[in-house]
Design an enzyme around this catalytic site. Structure first.
Site, PDB file in Angstrom:
ATOM      1  N   ARG A 163     -27.498 -14.445 -63.446  1.00  0.00           N
ATOM      2  CA  ARG A 163     -26.099 -13.892 -63.558  1.00  0.00           C
ATOM      3  C   ARG A 163     -25.029 -14.867 -62.821  1.00  0.00           C
ATOM      4  NH1 ARG A 163     -28.390  -7.788 -62.571  1.00  0.00           N
ATOM      5  NH2 ARG A 163     -29.329  -7.878 -64.555  1.00  0.00           N
ATOM      6  N   GLU A 194     -39.607   4.492 -61.454  1.00  0.00           N
ATOM      7  CA  GLU A 194     -38.521   3.978 -62.645  1.00  0.00           C
ATOM      8  C   GLU A 194     -39.329   3.650 -63.768  1.00  0.00           C
ATOM      9  OE1 GLU A 194     -36.103   0.621 -61.650  1.00  0.00           O
ATOM     10  OE2 GLU A 194     -34.956   0.948 -63.420  1.00  0.00           O
ATOM     11  N   LYS A 196     -36.304   7.862 -61.461  1.00  0.00           N
ATOM     12  CA  LYS A 196     -35.120   6.641 -61.738  1.00  0.00           C
ATOM     13  C   LYS A 196     -35.160   6.394 -63.413  1.00  0.00           C
ATOM     14  CE  LYS A 196     -32.913   2.466 -61.093  1.00  0.00           C
ATOM     15  NZ  LYS A 196     -32.180   1.393 -60.166  1.00  0.00           N
ATOM     16  N   SER A 221     -28.489   1.921 -65.264  1.00  0.00           N
ATOM     17  CA  SER A 221     -27.577   1.694 -66.174  1.00  0.00           C
ATOM     18  C   SER A 221     -28.094   1.030 -67.522  1.00  0.00           C
ATOM     19  CB  SER A 221     -26.166   1.325 -65.704  1.00  0.00           C
ATOM     20  OG  SER A 221     -26.447  -0.240 -65.130  1.00  0.00           O
ATOM     21  N   GLY A 222     -29.019   0.148 -67.344  1.00  0.00           N
ATOM     22  CA  GLY A 222     -29.688  -0.427 -68.432  1.00  0.00           C
ATOM     23  C   GLY A 222     -28.750  -1.324 -69.488  1.00  0.00           C
ATOM     24  N   GLY A 223     -27.669  -1.629 -68.942  1.00  0.00           N
ATOM     25  CA  GLY A 223     -26.831  -2.561 -69.917  1.00  0.00           C
ATOM     26  C   GLY A 223     -25.899  -1.594 -70.754  1.00  0.00           C
ATOM     27  N   SER A 262     -28.295   5.317 -60.032  1.00  0.00           N
ATOM     28  CA  SER A 262     -28.838   4.147 -59.141  1.00  0.00           C
ATOM     29  C   SER A 262     -28.801   2.932 -59.933  1.00  0.00           C
ATOM     30  CB  SER A 262     -30.184   4.300 -59.164  1.00  0.00           C
ATOM     31  OG  SER A 262     -30.938   3.149 -58.449  1.00  0.00           O
ATOM     32  N   ARG A 270     -25.952  -3.274 -62.718  1.00  0.00           N
ATOM     33  CA  ARG A 270     -24.792  -3.831 -63.256  1.00  0.00           C
ATOM     34  C   ARG A 270     -23.710  -3.023 -63.461  1.00  0.00           C
ATOM     35  NH1 ARG A 270     -28.647  -5.395 -68.377  1.00  0.00           N
ATOM     36  NH2 ARG A 270     -29.892  -3.667 -67.450  1.00  0.00           N
TER      37      ARG A 270
HETATM   38  P1  13P Z   1     -29.290  -1.512 -64.249  1.00  0.00           P
HETATM   39  O1  13P Z   1     -28.298  -0.522 -63.726  1.00  0.00           O
HETATM   40  O2  13P Z   1     -28.404  -2.909 -64.081  1.00  0.00           O
HETATM   41  O3  13P Z   1     -30.093  -1.243 -65.319  1.00  0.00           O
HETATM   42  O4  13P Z   1     -30.234  -1.817 -62.826  1.00  0.00           O
HETATM   43  C1  13P Z   1     -31.077  -0.766 -62.373  1.00  0.00           C
HETATM   44  C2  13P Z   1     -32.183  -1.231 -61.967  1.00  0.00           C
HETATM   45  O5  13P Z   1     -32.598  -1.120 -60.644  1.00  0.00           O
HETATM   46  C3  13P Z   1     -33.327  -1.877 -62.653  1.00  0.00           C
HETATM   47  O6  13P Z   1     -34.494  -1.982 -62.152  1.00  0.00           O
END
Ligand code: 13P
Length: 340
Positions: free
Chosen positions: A33, A177, A219, A261-263, A291, A294
């Site tokens: 990043r 998660e 998560k 958030s996953g992108g 949680s 990004r």
């Molecule tokens: P993102 O919200 O960027 O997907 O990251 C969350 C996270 O902790 C991934 O393990």
């Protein structure tokens, strides 16, 4: 295992309509990043970045827990305050990512298994000493032709459950998660089916390993169409599908669900969480919160760009995203918050 302490920590992490900030990127991910913005990929640059995050004025108003990396939990602010202590000083519970990453899974082309169980009991004891009260382990589930396989789902669920049991033994709240990735052109309906099967498999494994559900946080991903799917469903449709999937699969004993958030874009991550809480609040037995990594960090990272003169503005952007998501937890997020 002190079950009351575990429940207290889990409640504290999401108290006051707050959510979690994931800032546990591995060194490799953080460097990627930084490289995209021309920021030096050094330990000191990563420490500096994380220092201005945890010292952002007002962060503790919206964030109840922050997930650190192994590098970061051992570092200190410029004034010598260790990161977990700096977080505690502003009312944020410190957590730690403990998995060793998702690796290609033998015999399962295109799929991954998360490693890190060996020696975990000893590492958890070390993290407790450093001030961690909760932990995170991420499993990665990919949607593709003929995947995910049962072998991948069961192996990842087993690892999540073994991790969660070890955390609770150490007095640490596990964040469980299982992330179904957004990559691909699959429909929202396919994501629903895969997420449902994933969560069923995970909760079966948690039961087999005697994990105390009241002392954990789930998560998950939201139920979304793939990033390359030609049909992109509305915010309300995503909210309805996600809540329906969770109601079918997540026991009411679990105190909180905090999405990754996953992108997704920052705005969509807020709007979708908001729609879930607005449309379904009375039906949900768990707190439904965030949680995000990004979706909270990226706008601020773009502003900072490695330039010390941009820190104050970047901190404002970070705290703004956290506040939008806290509002979304109450169903009180509006477009006007973005333009104010
Ligand atoms: P993102 O919200 O960027 O997907 O990251 C969350 C996270 O902790 C991934 O393990």
């Amino acid at each position: 295992m002190n079950t009351q302490d575990l429940m207290n920590t889990a409640m504290l992490m999401v108290a006051g309509d707050k959510g979690l900030l994931a800032m546990d990127e591995s060194t490799g991910t953080a460097n990627k990043r930084f490289a995209a913005l021309g920021i030096p990929q050094t330990e000191e640059a990563r420490r500096t970045y994380r220092e201005w995050i945890v010292t952002a004025p007002g962060l503790g108003d919206s964030i109840g827990g922050a997930i650190l990396s192994d590098e970061n939990i051992r570092q200190s602010l410029d004034d010598g305050t260790p990161f977990p202590k700096a977080l505690a000083n502003v009312g944020i519970v410190a957590g730690i990512k403990v998995d060793a990453g998702a690796k290609p899974m033998a015999g399962h082309p295109g799929e991954k298994i998360t490693e890190g169980l060996d020696g975990l009991r000893e590492r958890l004891a070390d993290y407790v000493r450093l001030g961690a009260k909760f932990a995170k382990w991420r499993a990665v589930i990919t949607i593709g032709p003929n995947i995910p396989s049962l072998g991948c789902l069961e192996a990842n669920a087993h690892a999540l459950a073994r991790y969660a049991a070890l955390c609770q033994e150490a007095g640490i709240v596990p964040i469980v998660e299982p992330e179904v990735l957004m990559d691909g052109d699959h429909s929202m309906e396919r994501c629903f089916a895969v997420t449902e099967e994933t969560l069923r498999t995970v909760f079966a494994a948690l039961a087999t390993q005697s994990v105390f559900l009241e002392g954990m946080v789930l998560k998950p991903n939201m139920v979304l169409p793939g990033l390359a799917c030609p049909t992109q469903n509305s915010v309300d449709d995503v909210a309805d599908a996600t809540v329906a999937c969770l109601l079918r699969t997540v026991p009411a004993a679990v105190p909180a669900i905090a999405f990754l958030s996953g992108g997704q874009s920052s705005e969509l991550a807020s709007a979708r969480l908001n729609a879930m809480n607005l449309r379904h609040r009375g039906r949900m037995p768990w707190a439904l919160t965030f949680s995000y990594a990004r979706a909270i960090q990226q706008p601020a990272l773009d502003i900072w760009h490695g330039d010390a003169t941009h820190v104050a503005e970047a901190q404002k952007a970070l705290v703004h995203r956290a506040a939008c998501n806290r509002a979304a937890r109450k169903g009180a997020y509006t477009d006007a918050m973005e333009t104010a």
